[in-house]
Write an enzyme that holds these catalytic residues in place. Structure first.
Site, mmCIF file in Angstrom:
data_model
loop_
_atom_site.group_PDB
_atom_site.id
_atom_site.type_symbol
_atom_site.label_atom_id
_atom_site.label_comp_id
_atom_site.label_asym_id
_atom_site.label_seq_id
_atom_site.Cartn_x
_atom_site.Cartn_y
_atom_site.Cartn_z
ATOM 1 N N PHE A 1 -9.882 -3.635 10.733
ATOM 2 C CA PHE A 1 -10.941 -3.760 9.731
ATOM 3 C C PHE A 1 -10.371 -4.142 8.378
ATOM 4 O O PHE A 1 -11.087 -4.277 7.428
ATOM 5 C CB PHE A 1 -11.743 -2.449 9.637
ATOM 6 C CG PHE A 1 -10.898 -1.225 9.353
ATOM 7 C CD1 PHE A 1 -10.660 -0.847 8.044
ATOM 8 C CD2 PHE A 1 -10.352 -0.471 10.385
ATOM 9 C CE1 PHE A 1 -9.869 0.274 7.777
ATOM 10 C CE2 PHE A 1 -9.578 0.654 10.123
ATOM 11 C CZ PHE A 1 -9.350 1.024 8.823
ATOM 12 N N TYR B 1 0.777 -1.233 0.000
ATOM 13 C CA TYR B 1 0.000 0.000 0.000
ATOM 14 C C TYR B 1 0.813 1.290 0.000
ATOM 15 O O TYR B 1 0.264 2.354 -0.233
ATOM 16 C CB TYR B 1 -0.982 -0.036 1.176
ATOM 17 C CG TYR B 1 -2.010 -1.125 0.986
ATOM 18 C CD1 TYR B 1 -3.056 -0.958 0.100
ATOM 19 C CD2 TYR B 1 -1.886 -2.348 1.639
ATOM 20 C CE1 TYR B 1 -3.979 -1.967 -0.125
ATOM 21 C CE2 TYR B 1 -2.802 -3.366 1.426
ATOM 22 C CZ TYR B 1 -3.846 -3.165 0.548
ATOM 23 O OH TYR B 1 -4.753 -4.166 0.320
#
Length: 412
Positions: free
Chosen positions: A412, A120
């Site tokens: 999450f 990322y």
């Protein structure tokens, strides 16, 4: 070429199956139903090759605590690309559209929890908070250097959690940067569900709060237990485990009372708390650091500055600073360029500049520093930020650092 478009509710099951394929998962029906309810509330993007769904990404509608503010911050989840379509630009197309939508919606930030940290950074995300795993040897009484709060402890029925501890959590998360908001549905389906998805041997959630009945709680601990283990005719029994999922406290004395409580549960020998803040007070008021140990440290929340100017001017600043930043941002060119940051306790401005830069850095490094959890001076030492004016990185650190270290416990 794939087509990037919204995933209708009718395709949620297909999106789930793609994610289970990618993450080598086979959830039980209860977990599948919970995932379906979760995704039905998310913003969903899909990559379609014809009618085949070959890539997927969902986003929670979070708000994130930052120093002095609470900002819109979509939280990415279920990011997955079919093995047949890897290295064909599918993830890049999904990410670019997600960032475009976040900017169009006025969200200055985006966040995710990285399953693979190597991925990322190239999309501008930087690790903005660190988590630690703390283990307590609870085979003997917990040794403390401070006296625990003497007020009574009481069990809270999980059915009452939304009324009793959810408001406390909402107030507490605003006192520390890096914490996403938590909807009632997320409380019920992620934190208070009867069965733990990752470890079926763990029991149901238990909640202990400190404070007299009828008065506001002064803190709480949410935990699950696993019974002692032993097999065979002469088993070597392993003492039971207490897994602490969350502990919030008004004061160190309240925290001491809650830690002491979970460490003294019968038939257990280990307390394990994953993703605690790196500056957890327990690490200081524990009298025996052989009994209380940090067993892991890891990047937790990955942050992306979608609108750098909006993000920098929305937060508060701990000290005056005036610097010219040369910022690179390959994915969102509007953020790239040379800008003068002038900030202090009274607010901040961030405007285009022509003067020579004091610091040159990529947006991912600025994102890592944004909450105050990563120091620019460390990134200079690592060769990731270039300091043109001596002391510039230290000045930025002093201005960004405010209060306790940022922390994210919501995975999450």
């Amino acid at each position: 070429m794939v087509d990037i478009r919204e995933v209708p509710e009718a395709d949620i099951d297909r999106a789930q199956e793609l994610a289970y394929l990618v993450f080598h998962d086979r959830p039980e029906p209860e977990a599948r139903e919970r995932h379906h309810r979760l995704l039905s509330r998310c913003d969903r993007l899909g990559a379609y090759d014809g009618e085949a769904l070959v890539g997927f990404m969902a986003a929670h509608a979070f708000r994130l605590s930052v120093p002095g503010a609470d900002l819109d911050c979509p939280g990415l989840t279920f990011v997955s690309v079919a093995p047949t379509h890897r290295r064909r630009g599918v993830l890049t197309a999904l990410m670019d559209e997600r960032l475009r939508r976040a900017g169009a919606a006025g969200s200055p930030l985006a966040a995710l929890w990285a399953s693979e940290s190597a991925i990322y950074g190239r999309f501008g995300y930087g690790p903005a908070t660190q988590g630690v795993t703390i283990e307590i040897d609870s085979s003997r009484p917990l040794a403390l250097r401070i006296a625990p709060d003497p007020r009574p402890l009481r069990l809270i029925d999980p059915a009452d959690a939304l009324d009793v501890i959810a408001p406390y959590h909402e107030a507490a998360r605003r006192t520390r940067a890096g914490r996403p908001s938590r909807s009632p549905e997320r409380w019920e389906q992620e934190w208070l569900c009867e069965r733990d998805e990752e470890d079926e041997e763990l029991g149901p959630p238990r909640i202990i709060a400190l404070g007299r009945p009828g008065q506001p709680v002064a803190g709480y601990v949410l935990y699950r237990t696993k019974p002692e283990d032993g097999t065979g005719p002469f088993p070597a029994r392993t003492p039971g485990l207490v897994r602490v999922d969350e502990l919030e406290a008004d004061t160190p004395a309240v925290a001491a009372a809650l830690w002491d409580c979970v460490a003294s549960l019968d038939l257990t020998g280990t307390v394990r708390a994953r993703c605690r803040p790196a500056d957890d007070p327990l690490l200081h008021f524990a009298a025996d650091r052989d009994q209380v140990r940090v067993t892991a440290q890891f990047p937790a929340l990955w942050l992306r500055l979608v609108d750098v100017a909006a993000a920098l001017t929305a937060r508060t600043w701990a000290a005056p600073v005036e610097l010219v930043l040369q910022l690179a941002d390959v994915r969102l060119p509007a953020n790239a360029g040379r800008f003068r940051l002038k900030a202090g306790p009274g607010g901040a401005t961030y405007e285009p500049a022509r003067a020579a830069p004091d610091l040159t850095l990529d947006v991912r490094e600025l994102a890592a520093c944004y909450l105050g959890g990563t120091r620019a001076t460390e990134l200079v030492a690592a060769g990731l930020v270039t300091e043109h004016a001596p002391g510039a990185a230290a000045a930025l650190d002093a201005a960004l650092g405010a209060g306790p270290l940022p922390h994210t416990g919501d995975e999450f």
